[in-house]
Design a protein around this motif. Structure first.
Motif, short mmCIF file in Angstrom:
data_model
loop_
_atom_site.label_atom_id
_atom_site.label_comp_id
_atom_site.label_asym_id
_atom_site.label_seq_id
_atom_site.Cartn_x
_atom_site.Cartn_y
_atom_site.Cartn_z
N VAL A 1 45.56 40.08 32.76
CA VAL A 1 44.38 40.94 32.92
C VAL A 1 44.29 41.48 34.34
O VAL A 1 44.07 42.68 34.55
N ILE A 2 44.47 40.60 35.31
CA ILE A 2 44.32 41.06 36.71
C ILE A 2 45.43 42.04 37.08
O ILE A 2 45.22 42.94 37.89
N ASN A 3 46.60 41.89 36.48
CA ASN A 3 47.68 42.83 36.77
C ASN A 3 47.40 44.22 36.22
O ASN A 3 48.01 45.20 36.66
N THR A 4 46.51 44.34 35.26
CA THR A 4 46.18 45.65 34.71
C THR A 4 45.13 46.39 35.55
O THR A 4 44.95 47.59 35.36
N ILE A 5 44.50 45.69 36.46
CA ILE A 5 43.48 46.31 37.31
C ILE A 5 44.18 46.95 38.51
O ILE A 5 44.72 46.26 39.37
N GLU A 6 44.16 48.26 38.58
CA GLU A 6 44.91 48.99 39.61
C GLU A 6 44.33 48.83 41.01
O GLU A 6 45.06 48.88 42.00
N GLU A 7 43.02 48.63 41.11
CA GLU A 7 42.37 48.57 42.42
C GLU A 7 42.63 47.26 43.17
O GLU A 7 42.31 47.15 44.35
N VAL A 8 43.18 46.27 42.52
CA VAL A 8 43.37 44.96 43.14
C VAL A 8 44.68 44.98 43.94
O VAL A 8 45.74 45.35 43.42
N GLU B 1 44.93 40.18 47.12
CA GLU B 1 43.84 39.75 46.25
C GLU B 1 44.37 39.08 44.98
O GLU B 1 43.81 38.09 44.51
N LYS B 2 45.46 39.62 44.45
CA LYS B 2 46.07 39.01 43.27
C LYS B 2 46.56 37.60 43.57
O LYS B 2 46.36 36.68 42.79
N ALA B 3 47.19 37.43 44.72
CA ALA B 3 47.69 36.11 45.11
C ALA B 3 46.55 35.11 45.24
O ALA B 3 46.66 33.96 44.79
N LYS B 4 45.44 35.54 45.83
CA LYS B 4 44.28 34.67 45.95
C LYS B 4 43.71 34.34 44.57
O LYS B 4 43.31 33.21 44.30
#
Length: 78
Positions: free
Chosen positions: A47-54, A58-61
């Motif tokens: 899910v988080i990988n689909t959010i372009e603004e991240v 931020e993904k690593a955290k």
């Protein structure tokens, strides 16, 4: 004769009660497994990988937060 009938019915009720209890327990276990899958780390990362603004940072955290507890993952998904 009536005593035997009552004894037989009592055993039948006990048997059916035990089967119903087993069925409810099995259903509860299956529901728990389903909920675990709903909030899996794999799903959260997907899910988080689909959010372009991240950003990558931020993904690593987020990945480390997902690993800490199921509650964190559930909160994110919800």
């Amino acid at each position: 004769m009536m005593n035997k009938y009552l004894e037989m019915r009592s055993k039948q009720v006990e048997y059916e009660s035990a089967r119903e209890k087993e069925a409810r327990e099995k259903e509860a276990r299956e529901m728990e497994v389903t909920q675990s899958d709903d909030f899996s780390i794999k799903r959260c990362i997907s899910v988080i990988n689909t959010i372009e603004e991240v950003t990558k940072l931020e993904k690593a955290k987020a990945y480390s937060i997902f690993a800490k507890s199921k509650e964190n993952r559930e909160t994110f998904i919800c």
